[in-house]
Design a protein around this motif. Structure first.
Motif, short mmCIF file in Angstrom:
data_model
loop_
_atom_site.label_atom_id
_atom_site.label_comp_id
_atom_site.label_asym_id
_atom_site.label_seq_id
_atom_site.Cartn_x
_atom_site.Cartn_y
_atom_site.Cartn_z
N LYS A 33 0.81 -1.21 0.00
CA LYS A 33 0.00 0.00 0.00
C LYS A 33 0.84 1.26 0.00
CE LYS A 33 -3.96 -2.05 2.40
NZ LYS A 33 -4.80 -2.00 3.62
N ILE A 34 2.00 1.20 0.66
CA ILE A 34 2.83 2.41 0.73
C ILE A 34 4.14 2.28 -0.03
CG2 ILE A 34 1.86 3.15 2.93
CD1 ILE A 34 4.40 2.11 4.27
N MET A 35 4.49 1.08 -0.49
CA MET A 35 5.77 0.88 -1.16
C MET A 35 5.64 0.71 -2.67
SD MET A 35 8.15 1.12 1.05
CE MET A 35 8.59 0.90 2.77
N THR A 36 4.47 0.39 -3.18
CA THR A 36 4.32 0.14 -4.61
C THR A 36 4.79 1.35 -5.41
OG1 THR A 36 2.46 -1.32 -4.21
CG2 THR A 36 2.67 -0.42 -6.42
N GLY A 37 5.59 1.08 -6.42
CA GLY A 37 6.06 2.17 -7.27
C GLY A 37 7.32 2.84 -6.77
N TYR A 38 7.97 2.25 -5.76
CA TYR A 38 9.20 2.82 -5.22
C TYR A 38 10.40 1.95 -5.64
CZ TYR A 38 6.34 5.67 -2.00
OH TYR A 38 5.44 6.54 -1.45
N PRO A 39 10.80 1.99 -6.87
CA PRO A 39 11.94 1.15 -7.30
C PRO A 39 13.26 1.84 -6.96
CG PRO A 39 11.04 2.35 -9.17
CD PRO A 39 10.22 2.75 -7.99
N TYR A 40 13.70 1.71 -5.70
CA TYR A 40 14.93 2.41 -5.30
C TYR A 40 16.14 1.84 -6.03
CZ TYR A 40 11.81 3.47 -1.38
OH TYR A 40 10.74 3.85 -0.61
N GLU A 41 16.42 0.56 -5.79
CA GLU A 41 17.57 -0.12 -6.41
C GLU A 41 18.84 0.70 -6.28
OE1 GLU A 41 15.70 -0.84 -10.34
OE2 GLU A 41 16.04 -2.96 -9.88
N LEU A 42 19.09 1.24 -5.09
CA LEU A 42 20.30 2.01 -4.84
C LEU A 42 21.40 1.05 -4.40
CD1 LEU A 42 18.65 5.00 -2.93
CD2 LEU A 42 19.35 4.92 -5.33
N MET A 43 22.26 0.68 -5.33
CA MET A 43 23.26 -0.35 -5.08
C MET A 43 24.62 0.23 -4.69
SD MET A 43 21.13 -2.67 -5.52
CE MET A 43 22.21 -4.06 -5.18
N ASN A 44 24.76 1.55 -4.71
CA ASN A 44 26.04 2.16 -4.35
C ASN A 44 26.22 2.14 -2.84
OD1 ASN A 44 23.78 4.21 -4.83
ND2 ASN A 44 25.13 5.32 -3.42
N PRO A 45 27.46 2.38 -2.36
CA PRO A 45 27.70 2.37 -0.91
C PRO A 45 26.85 3.44 -0.20
CG PRO A 45 29.77 2.23 -2.10
CD PRO A 45 28.71 2.53 -3.12
N ILE A 46 26.10 2.99 0.79
CA ILE A 46 25.25 3.86 1.59
C ILE A 46 25.38 3.46 3.05
CG2 ILE A 46 22.87 4.59 2.12
CD1 ILE A 46 22.16 3.90 -0.80
N ALA A 47 25.55 4.43 3.92
CA ALA A 47 25.55 4.17 5.36
C ALA A 47 24.30 4.82 5.94
CB ALA A 47 26.80 4.75 6.02
#
Length: 785
Positions: free
Chosen positions: A664-678
């Motif tokens: 309900k709240i996540m559909t359509g959120y294709p983040y796919e952030l594969m770079n280094p993140i802290a």
């Protein structure tokens, strides 16, 4: 016999005498008229027909100029003004079509006369004004700048006209033709806070004047006839506005500025407005501008003009250069605007009166809710105003029970809107308490420059700033401060292993009045896990053990050194994030980790200039060393585990319609952030607050989401956790920032210090224990407690 009457004919001589008499009268009248005309000019120039500006005023005409707020990418974020939202532009900033439209419509002989168009004046006199007025652009400017509209008294109107002529001639002597045109465009009020051409072009078409096209220029020039009658917003007279624009286009064709074909083509088009109101409660970065208002007023108190007079924030035309990036600010506001209505819809679904009789509050009884509402009444603007009017407490409370016409905020189809309704003020208070609110700030850790600031959902209806003013419990986002203290004091590695077992810190230790026991949200207390896995899964008992090892006072000191100015009690429970801290403080603190242990005080204003470009203020960076680069990097490495395999790992995924309860709240959120993140998620008791702090090497962003009152919250942790409430905003924002390659947001890894002595590569350990699903895989490196 009747007498015959004899009539004598006048002689030629007599006729000549009569004619010469008329000629003399004509010349006397004409000479007298000319003399009177020039005498009136003299009287006007001497100021005997009313006050006239001297040459010093002509050189610097008095106009109120709005203070302009400028982004780091040189865009106008907004303005401070009271009555005049005016920011002048130079002639070079006006498009050719705009100038041609003005000349063709208002004063075709503008470049031929010296302020007065005598041909036009004689035409107006002969036709008694039916053939159009005779005011030149210079005269109209004179009227705008130095004369006031008088009554319909004809004598007074004549006097005013003469004054306009005198001032027009003086203006022509003082300024070039181009400067006069620029002044005229800058002085005119186009309505809807569109004071001057720059404000008007931004408000009606969302662009700078130089970018106006032909038909846009024609519409704005058409408004010179009567900006109230030909005001496109509100569109009381849409056909009239369009017809007036077409008259301007016809004039441009008549005087061969445009062809017949171009005229016909443009006359058949719509106005194509892009209405972008400029007010204190609308536009971009409204919450930041509210903060800036206070910043500037404080600065003005301490920094007077050379003559001792104080600067006027609303009239002196100051320029405030800020660190906010208009593009990043837009992406931040868009991310909030995309996520909040979805989250709110689910919140409303769980807090309907059918499911919860005390909605939007959970676990409160009737008396507690009444107490809460009474407190809200006393803090309200209605209470303050009525109290200042001398109303009694009984009268004020009664007013909250009286149905009133009002416009309330609502989400409709995922967009903010206003609904006109009749509601009791007390009911509207409870209605507004049901809304979840966001707070978000983004900062460059290497410079301290704040890039985006979203203090709430809608400034018109919710003016409380949740970035700097609001402070809420930070939950597990406080844990990195505990880990950093332990790493600093004990030289720990992310690969060191710690028991998951429950721990109780006895009463009296660290001044703790009662025994304190940390509990894990998943109820698991078996086995061991690495520090990296413990922080990634936000295991409370692990953090409590570290707190017990180093003590709460060093942790509080660490947090304060990192930039936290809020009060931090010296008790073990702070390990789990019990202190109330602002988003502003948290972003600055986390930035220290990303900046190799060097704290930069957040910067919002880089310089202030007066209207002439003189620099009045230049910021000085405030920095301090807090941690060694080694400790900072190790802490960052720990937080990378949050995104790699912990509560922040959703950033690695593509969320689709098949994601179960979260769809309900996540559909359509294709983040796919594969770079280094802290990063680190945070969730407080009863799901009242959701946090996510995320960072890449050159950008740190913090997001908080919660209701105004902590009693309004999600019933379960499914939606009431930081990973569901706040993380999606961060993900949407960063996705947009990465798509804009001009911003240069880093996708690389955090810089590893030279000669790093702490092992951060747990794969080198024979059994690393960093998999939270297999906590017992190895006991090597167990911390000695």
């Amino acid at each position: 016999m009747a007498k015959k009457t004899v009539t004598k004919k006048k002689s030629t001589k007599d006729n000549a005498q009569d004619f010469s008499k008329y000629v003399r009268r004509f010349w006397i009248i004409f000479t007298g008229g000319v003399f009177a005309f020039f005498f009136m000019f003299l009287l006007a120039s001497w100021g005997l027909l009313g006050e006239m500006p001297d040459y010093t005023i002509l050189e610097n005409p008095k106009t109120f100029l709005a203070t302009e707020i400028i982004s780091s990418d040189d865009k106008t974020l907004g303005k401070f003004y009271l009555d005049d939202n005016r920011t002048p532009v130079d002639y070079e900033e006006l498009p050719k079509e705009l100038v041609e439209a003005l000349v063709a419509t208002e004063d075709i002989r503008y470049y031929e006369h010296s302020g007065i168009d005598f041909r036009g004046t004689m035409r107006a006199i002969v036709k008694l004004g039916s053939g159009g007025g005779a005011s030149t652009i210079s005269q109209q400017l004179a009227k705008q700048l130095f004369t006031k509209q008088v009554s319909s008294n004809k004598v007074q109107r004549v006097f005013q006209k003469v004054k306009e002529w005198v001032i027009a001639i003086r203006l022509e002597r003082q300024y070039t033709k181009e400067e006069i045109i620029a002044m005229y465009f800058n002085i005119y009020d186009f309505g809807n806070n569109g004071d001057g051409i720059r404000s008007a072009s931004r408000i009606y078409f969302g662009k700078e004047p130089i970018n106006l096209n032909m038909k846009e220029s024609a519409m704005l020039v058409g408004m010179f006839k009567n900006s109230s009658l030909y005001n496109p917003i509100p569109s009381r007279n849409p056909e009239g506005v369009k017809n007036r624009r077409n008259v301007v286009l016809a004039q441009m064709n008549k005087y061969e500025y445009i062809s017949e074909a171009t005229k016909d083509s443009l006359q058949n088009t719509e106005l194509d407005l892009n209405f972008s109101p400029e007010s204190h409660r609308e536009g971009s970065a409204t919450y930041f501008r509210a903060y800036l208002d206070k910043f500037m007023k404080d600065w003005i108190k301490e920094n007077p003009k050379p003559d001792g007079e104080k600067y006027n924030l609303y009239n002196d035309g100051l320029k405030i250069y800020t660190t906010i990036d208009s593009r990043m600010q837009h992406y931040a506001e868009d991310a909030v605007g995309r996520h909040m209505p979805r989250l709110q819809a689910e919140f409303d679904n769980q807090n309907t009166p059918e499911r919860n009789k005390t909605a939007p509050f959970l676990e409160l009884d009737t008396k507690e809710i009444e107490k809460l509402m009474n407190s809200g009444m006393r803090r309200s603007e209605r209470w303050r105003v009525m109290k200042s009017q001398g109303k009694s407490e009984k009268e004020i409370k009664a007013s909250f029970q009286k149905p009133t016409q009002m416009s309330i905020f609502a989400w409709k189809d995922g967009q903010p809107t206003e609904i006109d309704t009749v509601m009791k003020p007390i009911d509207s208070m409870r209605y507004y308490k049901s809304f979840l609110q966001p707070g978000m700030m983004s900062m460059d850790p290497q410079t301290g420059h704040v890039k985006a600031w979203v203090g709430g959902m809608n400034f018109r209806h919710f003016q409380y700033d949740h970035v700097k003013t609001g402070k809420r419990q930070v939950g597990s986002t406080f844990k990195p401060f505990v880990y950093a203290t332990a790493i600093d004091q004990l030289h720990l590695s992310p690969c060191d292993t710690i028991p998951r077992q429950q721990i109780t810190i006895e009463a009296g230790k660290y001044g703790n009045p009662e025994p304190w026991t940390a509990k894990n949200s998943d109820g698991r207390y078996d086995g061991f896990m690495t520090l990296k896995a413990a922080l990634g899964s936000s295991v409370n008992t692990a953090t409590a053990r570290l707190m017990d090892k180093v003590g709460p006072e060093p942790v509080a000191d660490m947090a304060h050194n990192l930039g936290i100015t809020s009060d931090i009690p010296i008790v073990p429970a702070i390990a789990l994030g019990t202190p109330d801290i602002s988003v502003y403080e948290m972003v600055a603190a986390y930035s220290t980790f990303a900046n190799k242990g060097v704290y930069n005080k957040p910067v919002m204003v880089t310089r202030i200039e007066d209207k002439n470009g003189t620099v009045l203020y230049q910021f000085t960076p405030e920095t301090k060393d807090v941690l060694s680069a080694e400790v900072a990097y190790t802490t960052v490495n720990l937080m990378q585990g949050v995104v790699e395999s912990g509560s922040g790992s959703r950033l690695r995924r593509t969320w689709g319609a098949d994601q179960g309860i979260y769809k309900k709240i996540m559909t359509g959120y294709p983040y796919e952030l594969m770079n280094p993140i802290a990063g680190k998620t945070g969730t407080t008791q009863n799901q009242s607050d959701g946090w996510f702090m995320g960072m890449v090497p050159n950008l740190v962003t913090g997001v908080w989401v919660g209701a105004e009152d902590r009693a309004a919250h999600f019933k379960s942790i499914t939606y009431g956790q930081g990973a569901s409430m706040a993380l999606p905003i961060w993900g949407l924002y960063m996705k947009a920032c990465y798509a804009d390659e001009e911003l240069g947001i880093s996708k690389g890894d955090f810089e590893r210090p030279a000669n790093l002595s702490i092992e951060v590569d747990c794969s080198k350990w024979e059994g690393n224990g960093d998999d939270a699903a297999n906590p017992d895989d190895d006991l090597d490196g167990v911390i000695d407690f």
